[in-house]
Design a protein around this motif. Structure first.
Motif, PDB file in Angstrom:
ATOM      1  N   ILE A   1       0.832  -1.199   0.000  1.00 28.79           N
ATOM      2  CA  ILE A   1       0.000   0.000   0.000  1.00 28.79           C
ATOM      3  C   ILE A   1       0.868   1.250   0.000  1.00 28.79           C
ATOM      4  N   ARG A   2       1.941   1.236   0.775  1.00 29.28           N
ATOM      5  CA  ARG A   2       2.866   2.382   0.771  1.00 29.28           C
ATOM      6  C   ARG A   2       3.446   2.598  -0.617  1.00 29.28           C
ATOM      7  N   TYR A   3       3.819   1.512  -1.268  1.00 33.71           N
ATOM      8  CA  TYR A   3       4.362   1.602  -2.626  1.00 33.71           C
ATOM      9  C   TYR A   3       3.324   2.204  -3.572  1.00 33.71           C
ATOM     10  N   TYR A   4       2.090   1.767  -3.465  1.00 25.61           N
ATOM     11  CA  TYR A   4       1.032   2.304  -4.313  1.00 25.61           C
ATOM     12  C   TYR A   4       0.871   3.811  -4.085  1.00 25.61           C
ATOM     13  N   GLU A   5       0.983   4.220  -2.837  1.00 26.37           N
ATOM     14  CA  GLU A   5       0.885   5.648  -2.529  1.00 26.37           C
ATOM     15  C   GLU A   5       2.092   6.409  -3.074  1.00 26.37           C
ATOM     16  N   GLU A   6       3.295   5.855  -2.880  1.00 29.10           N
ATOM     17  CA  GLU A   6       4.516   6.521  -3.337  1.00 29.10           C
ATOM     18  C   GLU A   6       4.558   6.694  -4.843  1.00 29.10           C
ATOM     19  N   THR A   7       4.046   5.713  -5.565  1.00 26.80           N
ATOM     20  CA  THR A   7       4.073   5.772  -7.021  1.00 26.80           C
ATOM     21  C   THR A   7       2.891   6.544  -7.593  1.00 26.80           C
ATOM     22  N   GLY A   8       1.972   6.947  -6.748  1.00 28.90           N
ATOM     23  CA  GLY A   8       0.820   7.703  -7.210  1.00 28.90           C
ATOM     24  C   GLY A   8      -0.321   6.845  -7.714  1.00 28.90           C
ATOM     25  N   LEU A   9      -0.179   5.537  -7.600  1.00 29.09           N
ATOM     26  CA  LEU A   9      -1.256   4.645  -8.031  1.00 29.09           C
ATOM     27  C   LEU A   9      -2.511   4.902  -7.200  1.00 29.09           C
ATOM     28  N   LEU A  10      -2.313   5.078  -5.913  1.00 26.50           N
ATOM     29  CA  LEU A  10      -3.416   5.411  -5.008  1.00 26.50           C
ATOM     30  C   LEU A  10      -3.069   6.712  -4.297  1.00 26.50           C
ATOM     31  N   GLY A  11      -4.072   7.495  -4.039  1.00 26.03           N
ATOM     32  CA  GLY A  11      -3.853   8.731  -3.300  1.00 26.03           C
ATOM     33  C   GLY A  11      -3.568   8.447  -1.838  1.00 26.03           C
ATOM     34  N   ALA A  12      -2.962   9.411  -1.191  1.00 21.16           N
ATOM     35  CA  ALA A  12      -2.676   9.262   0.231  1.00 21.16           C
ATOM     36  C   ALA A  12      -3.991   9.338   1.004  1.00 21.16           C
ATOM     37  N   PRO A  13      -4.227   8.375   1.872  1.00 24.10           N
ATOM     38  CA  PRO A  13      -5.477   8.388   2.645  1.00 24.10           C
ATOM     39  C   PRO A  13      -5.406   9.405   3.777  1.00 24.10           C
ATOM     40  N   GLU A  14      -6.545   9.691   4.336  1.00 24.79           N
ATOM     41  CA  GLU A  14      -6.584  10.537   5.526  1.00 24.79           C
ATOM     42  C   GLU A  14      -5.873   9.791   6.651  1.00 24.79           C
ATOM     43  N   ARG A  15      -5.429  10.564   7.632  1.00 23.28           N
ATOM     44  CA  ARG A  15      -4.737   9.958   8.774  1.00 23.28           C
ATOM     45  C   ARG A  15      -5.326  10.477  10.077  1.00 23.28           C
ATOM     46  N   THR A  16      -5.208   9.628  11.072  1.00 20.48           N
ATOM     47  CA  THR A  16      -5.625  10.052  12.411  1.00 20.48           C
ATOM     48  C   THR A  16      -4.537  10.957  12.972  1.00 20.48           C
ATOM     49  N   ALA A  17      -4.808  11.558  14.117  1.00 20.78           N
ATOM     50  CA  ALA A  17      -3.823  12.421  14.776  1.00 20.78           C
ATOM     51  C   ALA A  17      -2.552  11.649  15.107  1.00 20.78           C
ATOM     52  N   SER A  18      -2.674  10.358  15.339  1.00 20.47           N
ATOM     53  CA  SER A  18      -1.505   9.545  15.666  1.00 20.47           C
ATOM     54  C   SER A  18      -0.847   8.947  14.423  1.00 20.47           C
ATOM     55  N   GLY A  19      -1.350   9.275  13.221  1.00 16.40           N
ATOM     56  CA  GLY A  19      -0.697   8.857  11.990  1.00 16.40           C
ATOM     57  C   GLY A  19      -1.237   7.596  11.335  1.00 16.40           C
ATOM     58  N   TYR A  20      -2.247   6.982  11.918  1.00 11.06           N
ATOM     59  CA  TYR A  20      -2.815   5.781  11.307  1.00 11.06           C
ATOM     60  C   TYR A  20      -3.620   6.155  10.064  1.00 11.06           C
ATOM     61  N   ARG A  21      -3.514   5.322   9.048  1.00  5.52           N
ATOM     62  CA  ARG A  21      -4.271   5.568   7.825  1.00  5.52           C
ATOM     63  C   ARG A  21      -5.756   5.261   8.045  1.00  5.52           C
ATOM     64  N   LEU A  22      -6.578   6.093   7.450  1.00  3.02           N
ATOM     65  CA  LEU A  22      -8.025   5.881   7.482  1.00  3.02           C
ATOM     66  C   LEU A  22      -8.487   5.649   6.052  1.00  3.02           C
ATOM     67  N   TYR A  23      -9.042   4.480   5.806  1.00  2.00           N
ATOM     68  CA  TYR A  23      -9.496   4.148   4.463  1.00  2.00           C
ATOM     69  C   TYR A  23     -11.008   4.206   4.395  1.00  2.00           C
ATOM     70  N   GLY A  24     -11.488   4.913   3.382  1.00  2.00           N
ATOM     71  CA  GLY A  24     -12.919   4.967   3.127  1.00  2.00           C
ATOM     72  C   GLY A  24     -13.319   3.833   2.203  1.00  2.00           C
ATOM     73  N   GLU A  25     -14.603   3.762   1.936  1.00  2.00           N
ATOM     74  CA  GLU A  25     -15.116   2.702   1.076  1.00  2.00           C
ATOM     75  C   GLU A  25     -14.507   2.763  -0.328  1.00  2.00           C
ATOM     76  N   SER A  26     -14.332   3.966  -0.867  1.00  6.34           N
ATOM     77  CA  SER A  26     -13.757   4.092  -2.217  1.00  6.34           C
ATOM     78  C   SER A  26     -12.294   3.644  -2.233  1.00  6.34           C
ATOM     79  N   ASP A  27     -11.566   3.898  -1.133  1.00  6.28           N
ATOM     80  CA  ASP A  27     -10.178   3.420  -1.038  1.00  6.28           C
ATOM     81  C   ASP A  27     -10.138   1.901  -1.052  1.00  6.28           C
ATOM     82  N   LEU A  28     -11.045   1.285  -0.323  1.00  7.32           N
ATOM     83  CA  LEU A  28     -11.088  -0.179  -0.260  1.00  7.32           C
ATOM     84  C   LEU A  28     -11.446  -0.773  -1.619  1.00  7.32           C
ATOM     85  N   HIS A  29     -12.357  -0.125  -2.331  1.00 12.20           N
ATOM     86  CA  HIS A  29     -12.702  -0.596  -3.687  1.00 12.20           C
ATOM     87  C   HIS A  29     -11.475  -0.517  -4.594  1.00 12.20           C
ATOM     88  N   ALA A  30     -10.742   0.588  -4.496  1.00  8.15           N
ATOM     89  CA  ALA A  30      -9.545   0.753  -5.322  1.00  8.15           C
ATOM     90  C   ALA A  30      -8.499  -0.301  -4.973  1.00  8.15           C
TER      91      ALA A  30
END
Length: 115
Positions: free
Chosen positions: A2-31
């Motif tokens: 997933i990090r690689y997909y984000e780094e290469t621009g395949l997937l956009g960077a997801p929202e993050r919590t205050a502590s840095g955890y990724r938050l994935y929405g339904e559209s992110d999961l579909h992708a």
């Protein structure tokens, strides 16, 4: 991955919590499922990028998707053919090898000769 997909621009960077955890929405999961299925079918990262763009483009022509898929099928068939030729060559070499205690080995001779 997933990090690689984000780094290469395949997937956009997801929202993050205050502590840095990724938050994935339904559209992110579909992708992510889309990418996983495309990888399972052997598409390259470049092809997956193209397919994702087509998937997101609701005005796309299905002909564009079919073109990518059929080009991939042709590539798979070419690679299968190459693998079958390799297997036949190795089977022939193995048949010529006595497989006993002697050091003579046509398999190693062929590898050393590069033929």
């Amino acid at each position: 991955m997933i990090r690689y997909y984000e780094e290469t621009g395949l997937l956009g960077a997801p929202e993050r919590t205050a502590s840095g955890y990724r938050l994935y929405g339904e559209s992110d999961l579909h992708a992510l499922r889309f990418v996983r299925r495309a990888r399972d079918l052997g598409f390259s990262m470049q092809e997956i990028t193209e397919l994702l763009a087509l998937w997101h483009d609701r005005s796309r022509a299905s002909a564009a998707v079919k073109t990518v898929a059929l080009a991939h099928v042709a590539d798979l068939r070419r690679r299968i053919s190459e693998l079958e030729a390799m297997a036949r060559t190795l089977e022939t070499l193995a048949e010529r090898c006595c497989g006993d205690a002697r050091p003579d080995c046509p398999i190693l001779d062929d590898l050393a000769g590069g033929s």
